[in-house]
Design an enzyme around this catalytic site. Structure first.
Site, PDB file in Angstrom:
ATOM      1  N   TYR A   1      -1.408  -5.660 -12.462  1.00 13.56           N
ATOM      2  CA  TYR A   1      -0.591  -4.885 -11.489  1.00 13.56           C
ATOM      3  C   TYR A   1       0.829  -5.439 -11.416  1.00 13.56           C
ATOM      4  CZ  TYR A   1       0.873  -3.185  -6.819  1.00 13.56           C
ATOM      5  OH  TYR A   1       1.553  -2.636  -5.755  1.00 13.56           O
TER       6      TYR A   1
ATOM      7  N   SER B   1       7.172  -3.444  -6.221  1.00  9.79           N
ATOM      8  CA  SER B   1       6.396  -4.306  -5.313  1.00  9.79           C
ATOM      9  C   SER B   1       6.974  -5.703  -5.324  1.00  9.79           C
ATOM     10  CB  SER B   1       4.935  -4.365  -5.775  1.00  9.79           C
ATOM     11  OG  SER B   1       4.263  -5.404  -5.105  1.00  9.79           O
TER      12      SER B   1
HETATM   13  P1  NAD Z   1      -2.037   4.391  -0.792  1.00 12.89           P
HETATM   14  O1  NAD Z   1      -3.399   4.128  -1.254  1.00 12.89           O
HETATM   15  O2  NAD Z   1      -1.867   5.063   0.512  1.00 12.89           O
HETATM   16  O3  NAD Z   1      -1.226   5.236  -1.857  1.00 12.89           O
HETATM   17  C1  NAD Z   1      -1.419   5.131  -3.239  1.00 12.89           C
HETATM   18  C2  NAD Z   1      -1.673   6.529  -3.739  1.00 12.89           C
HETATM   19  O4  NAD Z   1      -1.658   6.499  -5.157  1.00 12.89           O
HETATM   20  C3  NAD Z   1      -3.011   7.109  -3.351  1.00 12.89           C
HETATM   21  O5  NAD Z   1      -2.943   7.783  -2.116  1.00 12.89           O
HETATM   22  C4  NAD Z   1      -3.307   8.068  -4.489  1.00 12.89           C
HETATM   23  O6  NAD Z   1      -3.038   9.391  -4.104  1.00 12.89           O
HETATM   24  C5  NAD Z   1      -2.311   7.674  -5.561  1.00 12.89           C
HETATM   25  N1  NAD Z   1      -3.005   7.471  -6.841  1.00 12.89           N
HETATM   26  C6  NAD Z   1      -3.723   6.404  -7.245  1.00 12.89           C
HETATM   27  N2  NAD Z   1      -4.207   6.635  -8.479  1.00 12.89           N
HETATM   28  C7  NAD Z   1      -3.790   7.879  -8.844  1.00 12.89           C
HETATM   29  C8  NAD Z   1      -3.976   8.684  -9.997  1.00 12.89           C
HETATM   30  N3  NAD Z   1      -4.681   8.247 -11.053  1.00 12.89           N
HETATM   31  N4  NAD Z   1      -3.419   9.920 -10.012  1.00 12.89           N
HETATM   32  C9  NAD Z   1      -2.708  10.370  -8.956  1.00 12.89           C
HETATM   33  N5  NAD Z   1      -2.498   9.643  -7.849  1.00 12.89           N
HETATM   34  C10 NAD Z   1      -3.033   8.413  -7.803  1.00 12.89           C
HETATM   35  O7  NAD Z   1      -1.286   2.978  -0.790  1.00 12.89           O
HETATM   36  P2  NAD Z   1       0.257   2.594  -0.666  1.00 12.89           P
HETATM   37  O8  NAD Z   1       0.255   1.142  -0.394  1.00 12.89           O
HETATM   38  O9  NAD Z   1       0.986   3.512   0.210  1.00 12.89           O
HETATM   39  O10 NAD Z   1       0.776   2.754  -2.165  1.00 12.89           O
HETATM   40  C11 NAD Z   1       1.962   3.420  -2.518  1.00 12.89           C
HETATM   41  C12 NAD Z   1       2.752   2.592  -3.504  1.00 12.89           C
HETATM   42  O11 NAD Z   1       3.224   1.409  -2.861  1.00 12.89           O
HETATM   43  C13 NAD Z   1       1.980   2.128  -4.730  1.00 12.89           C
HETATM   44  O12 NAD Z   1       2.781   2.295  -5.881  1.00 12.89           O
HETATM   45  C14 NAD Z   1       1.770   0.645  -4.466  1.00 12.89           C
HETATM   46  O13 NAD Z   1       1.665  -0.094  -5.656  1.00 12.89           O
HETATM   47  C15 NAD Z   1       3.042   0.318  -3.718  1.00 12.89           C
HETATM   48  N6  NAD Z   1       3.011  -0.927  -2.951  1.00 12.89           N
HETATM   49  C16 NAD Z   1       2.182  -1.047  -1.899  1.00 12.89           C
HETATM   50  C17 NAD Z   1       2.158  -2.238  -1.194  1.00 12.89           C
HETATM   51  C18 NAD Z   1       1.255  -2.455  -0.012  1.00 12.89           C
HETATM   52  O14 NAD Z   1       1.158  -3.582   0.473  1.00 12.89           O
HETATM   53  N7  NAD Z   1       0.587  -1.435   0.485  1.00 12.89           N
HETATM   54  C19 NAD Z   1       3.007  -3.283  -1.568  1.00 12.89           C
HETATM   55  C20 NAD Z   1       3.848  -3.120  -2.651  1.00 12.89           C
HETATM   56  C21 NAD Z   1       3.853  -1.930  -3.342  1.00 12.89           C
END
Ligand code: NAD
Ligand code: MG
Length: 309
Positions: free
Chosen positions: A214, A201
């Site tokens: 985080y 991230s």
């Molecule tokens: P999202 O909510 O669509 O996806 C995150 C997923 O993590 C969830 O769908 C869930 O299935 C899974 N998850 C959470 N806790 C879990 C657990 N205990 N066991 C199994 N699965 C679990 O959101 P996203 O933004 O697509 O997130 C995906 C990745 O991207 C994450 O690692 C997040 O930190 C990273 N990220 C997101 C952003 C943003 O702005 N959305 C920015 C930087 C990094």
């Protein structure tokens, strides 16, 4: 030979960008809204773009088998759609309460003519990580690409003194322990040409005070990526990370003050939040044994222009 007519808008501003610009408000963000974690796609307004109408595959991952954690929604769903359209079979891990989202992702994978394997399970337990790896290997007949995408954050309204261990546990176990445990379980199945892709991230480089725990995990994911790449390189396995900026996914309305979303992404040089679809290209590139054959131990930023070095 005549040059075909060219409209600059079609060439330089493709559908993926037009979608992202249409979905964002004038401040780059979205209407104020909140959900309970983990958050569901259907409750988001507007719905994110996962590349459903815009992603065109070119057989760049033909015959590969990928396990994507958190593949039910957000970035993970966009990766699943792109991988399937590039010719890969896909196993998706998610939390049991996200079954509806996972089934929708599976439908997109199947519509692309590829196999979808659903493997629910909470990755905060090592045993579950082992079972998820085993079920994915059995369902796909092996694994060539592991995408450690599952993640959790929660904006803290108080400081470190008030941070409870159980809240830290949810963040550290989901983002770090699960990545260690799952990668450990999958590694014996990865052959020469296979790869691991972790999801970092912008918080690793630009940590927000409200995301102390985080942001720490995301910095650790960068080091894990470099370190593991060094130890498995000799056997021909590559390890990389994608580093997203602000992206419109269920994670956002589920983990912070809903009003913050109105300006979400507006502080990037591009001036708006990204859509999950805009991450897919980076994941496809890193997974490709041909195009990324000499790419390992690195981080690809998809941040709307925020610096990653
Ligand atoms: P999202 O909510 O669509 O996806 C995150 C997923 O993590 C969830 O769908 C869930 O299935 C899974 N998850 C959470 N806790 C879990 C657990 N205990 N066991 C199994 N699965 C679990 O959101 P996203 O933004 O697509 O997130 C995906 C990745 O991207 C994450 O690692 C997040 O930190 C990273 N990220 C997101 C952003 C943003 O702005 N959305 C920015 C930087 C990094
Ligand atoms: Mg989800």
């Amino acid at each position: 030979m005549t040059t075909p007519e060219r409209s600059d808008d079609d060439v330089l501003v493709p559908e993926i960008v037009r979608n992202a610009e249409r979905l964002a408000n004038e401040q780059g963000g979205f209407p104020a809204q909140e959900q309970q974690p983990p958050g569901l796609t259907g409750r988001m307004e507007p719905l994110p773009d996962h590349g459903e109408s815009s992603y065109t595959g070119h057989d760049r991952l033909a015959g590969l088998r990928a396990l994507i954690t958190g593949g039910d929604s957000g970035i993970g769903r966009a990766v699943a759609i792109a991988y399937a359209r590039e010719g890969a079979d896909v196993a998706v891990n998610y939390l049991p309460e996200e079954q509806k989202d996972a089934e929708e992702t599976a439908q997109w994978v199947e519509k692309a003519g590829r196999k979808a394997v659903l493997v629910p399970g909470d990755l905060r337990e090592e045993e579950t990580c082992q079972q998820v790896a085993q079920q994915a290997v059995e369902g796909l007949g092996g694994i060539d690409v592991l995408v450690n995408n599952a993640g959790f954050q929660m904006a803290r309204t108080t400081g470190l003194e008030e941070l409870r261990s159980e809240d830290m546990d949810r963040v550290f176990k989901t983002n770090l322990y699960a990545m260690f445990w799952l990668t450990k379980a999958v590694l014996p199945h990865l052959h020469k040409g296979a790869s691991v892709i972790n999801v970092s991230s912008i918080q690793a480089f630009e940590p927000s005070p409200t995301l102390l725990d985080y942001a720490s995990t995301k910095a650790a994911i960068n080091n894990f990526t470099v370190n593991l790449a060094a130890t498995v390189g000799e056997r021909g396995v590559r390890v990389n990370a994608v580093l997203p900026g602000p992206i419109w996914t269920p994670l956002q309305p589920a983990t912070q003050d809903g009003e913050k979303l109105e300006k979400f992404g507006g502080d990037t040089p591009i001036g708006r939040a990204g859509q999950p679809a805009e991450l897919a290209g980076a994941f496809v590139f890193l997974a490709s044994p041909r195009e990324a054959s000499y790419v390992s131990g690195t981080v690809v930023g998809v941040t709307g222009g925020k610096p990653v070095f």
